[in-house]
Scaffold this motif. Structure first.
Motif, PDB file in Angstrom:
ATOM      1  N   ARG A 244       0.892  -1.170   0.024  1.00  0.00           N
ATOM      2  CA  ARG A 244       0.106   0.115   0.076  1.00  0.00           C
ATOM      3  C   ARG A 244       0.907   1.229  -0.060  1.00  0.00           C
ATOM      4  O   ARG A 244       2.051   1.136   0.686  1.00  0.00           O
ATOM      5  CB  ARG A 244      -0.830  -0.109   1.157  1.00  0.00           C
ATOM      6  N   GLN A 245       0.568   2.129  -1.117  1.00  0.00           N
ATOM      7  CA  GLN A 245       1.346   3.423  -0.789  1.00  0.00           C
ATOM      8  C   GLN A 245       0.412   4.645  -0.732  1.00  0.00           C
ATOM      9  O   GLN A 245      -0.796   4.538  -1.224  1.00  0.00           O
ATOM     10  CB  GLN A 245       1.880   3.470  -2.428  1.00  0.00           C
ATOM     11  N   ARG A 246       0.982   5.693  -0.088  1.00  0.00           N
ATOM     12  CA  ARG A 246       0.152   6.794   0.212  1.00  0.00           C
ATOM     13  C   ARG A 246       0.583   7.864  -1.048  1.00  0.00           C
ATOM     14  O   ARG A 246       1.929   8.020  -1.075  1.00  0.00           O
ATOM     15  CB  ARG A 246       0.180   7.375   1.659  1.00  0.00           C
ATOM     16  N   VAL A 247      -0.364   8.558  -1.705  1.00  0.00           N
ATOM     17  CA  VAL A 247       0.179   9.478  -2.965  1.00  0.00           C
ATOM     18  C   VAL A 247      -0.110  10.860  -2.356  1.00  0.00           C
ATOM     19  O   VAL A 247      -1.352  10.953  -1.928  1.00  0.00           O
ATOM     20  CB  VAL A 247      -0.697   9.123  -4.087  1.00  0.00           C
ATOM     21  N   GLU A 248       0.683  11.610  -2.269  1.00  0.00           N
ATOM     22  CA  GLU A 248       0.683  13.159  -1.693  1.00  0.00           C
ATOM     23  C   GLU A 248       0.768  14.035  -2.744  1.00  0.00           C
ATOM     24  O   GLU A 248       1.707  13.784  -3.585  1.00  0.00           O
ATOM     25  CB  GLU A 248       1.482  13.417  -0.599  1.00  0.00           C
ATOM     26  N   VAL A 249      -0.116  15.129  -3.011  1.00  0.00           N
ATOM     27  CA  VAL A 249       0.188  16.291  -3.979  1.00  0.00           C
ATOM     28  C   VAL A 249      -0.081  17.502  -3.215  1.00  0.00           C
ATOM     29  O   VAL A 249      -1.181  17.517  -2.502  1.00  0.00           O
ATOM     30  CB  VAL A 249      -0.974  16.077  -4.975  1.00  0.00           C
TER      31      VAL A 249
ATOM     32  N   PRO B 224      -3.756  -6.094  -6.027  1.00  0.00           N
ATOM     33  CA  PRO B 224      -4.784  -7.022  -5.626  1.00  0.00           C
ATOM     34  C   PRO B 224      -4.084  -7.971  -4.695  1.00  0.00           C
ATOM     35  O   PRO B 224      -2.972  -8.297  -4.547  1.00  0.00           O
ATOM     36  CB  PRO B 224      -4.988  -7.619  -6.997  1.00  0.00           C
ATOM     37  N   LYS B 225      -5.092  -8.652  -3.941  1.00  0.00           N
ATOM     38  CA  LYS B 225      -4.439  -9.758  -3.206  1.00  0.00           C
ATOM     39  C   LYS B 225      -3.818 -10.899  -3.873  1.00  0.00           C
ATOM     40  O   LYS B 225      -2.746 -11.396  -3.256  1.00  0.00           O
ATOM     41  CB  LYS B 225      -5.813 -10.326  -2.224  1.00  0.00           C
ATOM     42  N   ALA B 226      -4.344 -11.178  -5.131  1.00  0.00           N
ATOM     43  CA  ALA B 226      -3.894 -11.994  -5.747  1.00  0.00           C
ATOM     44  C   ALA B 226      -2.234 -12.014  -5.979  1.00  0.00           C
ATOM     45  O   ALA B 226      -1.500 -12.781  -6.345  1.00  0.00           O
ATOM     46  CB  ALA B 226      -4.436 -12.272  -7.160  1.00  0.00           C
ATOM     47  N   VAL B 227      -1.513 -10.512  -5.900  1.00  0.00           N
ATOM     48  CA  VAL B 227      -0.250 -10.553  -6.286  1.00  0.00           C
ATOM     49  C   VAL B 227       0.242 -10.098  -4.910  1.00  0.00           C
ATOM     50  O   VAL B 227       1.388  -9.330  -4.961  1.00  0.00           O
ATOM     51  CB  VAL B 227       0.105  -9.623  -7.148  1.00  0.00           C
ATOM     52  N   GLY B 228      -0.211 -10.290  -3.745  1.00  0.00           N
ATOM     53  CA  GLY B 228       0.330 -10.066  -2.456  1.00  0.00           C
ATOM     54  C   GLY B 228       0.009  -8.828  -1.826  1.00  0.00           C
ATOM     55  O   GLY B 228       0.671  -8.479  -0.632  1.00  0.00           O
ATOM     56  N   GLY B 229      -0.869  -7.960  -2.257  1.00  0.00           N
ATOM     57  CA  GLY B 229      -1.503  -6.748  -1.761  1.00  0.00           C
ATOM     58  C   GLY B 229      -2.658  -6.989  -0.819  1.00  0.00           C
ATOM     59  O   GLY B 229      -3.110  -8.059  -0.715  1.00  0.00           O
ATOM     60  N   ASP B 230      -3.019  -5.779  -0.251  1.00  0.00           N
ATOM     61  CA  ASP B 230      -4.449  -5.998   0.523  1.00  0.00           C
ATOM     62  C   ASP B 230      -5.576  -5.789  -0.286  1.00  0.00           C
ATOM     63  O   ASP B 230      -6.569  -5.983   0.002  1.00  0.00           O
ATOM     64  CB  ASP B 230      -4.326  -4.758   1.578  1.00  0.00           C
ATOM     65  N   GLY B 231      -5.484  -5.319  -1.441  1.00  0.00           N
ATOM     66  CA  GLY B 231      -6.505  -4.850  -2.568  1.00  0.00           C
ATOM     67  C   GLY B 231      -7.446  -3.827  -1.981  1.00  0.00           C
ATOM     68  O   GLY B 231      -8.341  -3.673  -2.116  1.00  0.00           O
ATOM     69  N   SER B 232      -6.731  -2.967  -1.339  1.00  0.00           N
ATOM     70  CA  SER B 232      -7.400  -1.813  -0.494  1.00  0.00           C
ATOM     71  C   SER B 232      -7.557  -0.566  -1.071  1.00  0.00           C
ATOM     72  O   SER B 232      -8.097   0.353  -0.768  1.00  0.00           O
ATOM     73  CB  SER B 232      -6.613  -1.649   0.891  1.00  0.00           C
ATOM     74  N   ALA B 233      -7.074  -0.394  -2.338  1.00  0.00           N
ATOM     75  CA  ALA B 233      -7.188   0.874  -3.140  1.00  0.00           C
ATOM     76  C   ALA B 233      -6.800   0.317  -4.742  1.00  0.00           C
ATOM     77  O   ALA B 233      -6.371  -0.452  -4.778  1.00  0.00           O
ATOM     78  CB  ALA B 233      -6.137   1.883  -2.782  1.00  0.00           C
ATOM     79  N   PRO B 234      -6.980   1.550  -5.692  1.00  0.00           N
ATOM     80  CA  PRO B 234      -6.803   1.237  -6.978  1.00  0.00           C
ATOM     81  C   PRO B 234      -5.205   0.911  -7.301  1.00  0.00           C
ATOM     82  O   PRO B 234      -4.354   1.347  -6.413  1.00  0.00           O
ATOM     83  CB  PRO B 234      -7.074   2.488  -7.766  1.00  0.00           C
ATOM     84  N   ASP B 235      -5.064   0.066  -8.209  1.00  0.00           N
ATOM     85  CA  ASP B 235      -3.723  -0.402  -8.253  1.00  0.00           C
ATOM     86  C   ASP B 235      -3.105   0.566  -9.490  1.00  0.00           C
ATOM     87  O   ASP B 235      -3.829   1.528 -10.061  1.00  0.00           O
ATOM     88  CB  ASP B 235      -3.503  -1.714  -8.763  1.00  0.00           C
ATOM     89  N   PRO B 236      -1.774   0.778  -9.874  1.00  0.00           N
ATOM     90  CA  PRO B 236      -1.272   1.777 -10.714  1.00  0.00           C
ATOM     91  C   PRO B 236      -1.977   1.677 -12.074  1.00  0.00           C
ATOM     92  O   PRO B 236      -2.269   2.657 -12.619  1.00  0.00           O
ATOM     93  CB  PRO B 236       0.028   1.527 -10.853  1.00  0.00           C
ATOM     94  N   HIS B 237      -2.342   0.439 -12.568  1.00  0.00           N
ATOM     95  CA  HIS B 237      -3.075   0.151 -13.878  1.00  0.00           C
ATOM     96  C   HIS B 237      -4.483   1.150 -13.575  1.00  0.00           C
ATOM     97  O   HIS B 237      -4.870   1.582 -15.087  1.00  0.00           O
ATOM     98  CB  HIS B 237      -3.367  -1.118 -14.240  1.00  0.00           C
ATOM     99  N   ASP B 238      -5.077   0.934 -12.707  1.00  0.00           N
ATOM    100  CA  ASP B 238      -6.572   1.628 -12.336  1.00  0.00           C
ATOM    101  C   ASP B 238      -6.279   2.912 -12.627  1.00  0.00           C
ATOM    102  O   ASP B 238      -7.147   3.792 -13.338  1.00  0.00           O
ATOM    103  CB  ASP B 238      -6.989   1.160 -11.046  1.00  0.00           C
TER     104      ASP B 238
END
Length: 135
Positions: free
Chosen positions: A16-21, A32-46
């Protein structure tokens, strides 16, 4: 130059990454969970796909406003087909739903205008150079 965007790893989360502007609310990215994440937010492709959809919506809204056309809203649906991404082909199928516009000529013009959004041009016409440095 634009304000830099900072991406900060969340210590308690695996990917999980926090993006700040500066001056804006933070947004998050994950995988996504399928690749080891939490699936808690959009992924970079999204976010790539989101950039196209939001740009098309804003471009259409701005044009309709300038023309004083009765556009009440727009729904942009972006469907990704990344099945051949590793071969260099990334397909995005975009559907526009124009609310309040019934005139066929206005509808056709707004579809045409949507193809001119800056993000579509960036994705399809520009050469993007990326420089990465360790600090």
């Amino acid at each position: 130059m634009h304000i830099p965007i900072s991406v900060i790893s969340e210590r308690n989360r695996v990917f999980r990454q926090r993006v700040e502007v500066s001056g804006l609310e933070s947004v998050y990215a994950d995988v996504p969970k399928a690749v080891g994440g939490d699936g808690s937010a959009p992924d970079p492709h999204d976010y790539f796909d989101i950039a196209l959809g939001t740009c098309k919506a804003i471009t259409v809204q701005m044009y309709a406003k300038r023309k004083e056309w009765p556009l009440e809203g727009i729904v942009v649906t972006v469907q990704r087909d990344d099945s051949q991404e590793r071969k260099g082909l990334y397909r995005l199928d975009v559907h526009l739903t124009l609310l309040g516009i019934d005139d066929p000529e206005q509808r056709a013009r707004l579809e045409e205008i949507s193809h001119r959004c800056p993000i579509q041009r960036l994705m399809t016409e520009a050469t993007v150079e990326i420089t990465t440095r360790l600090v």
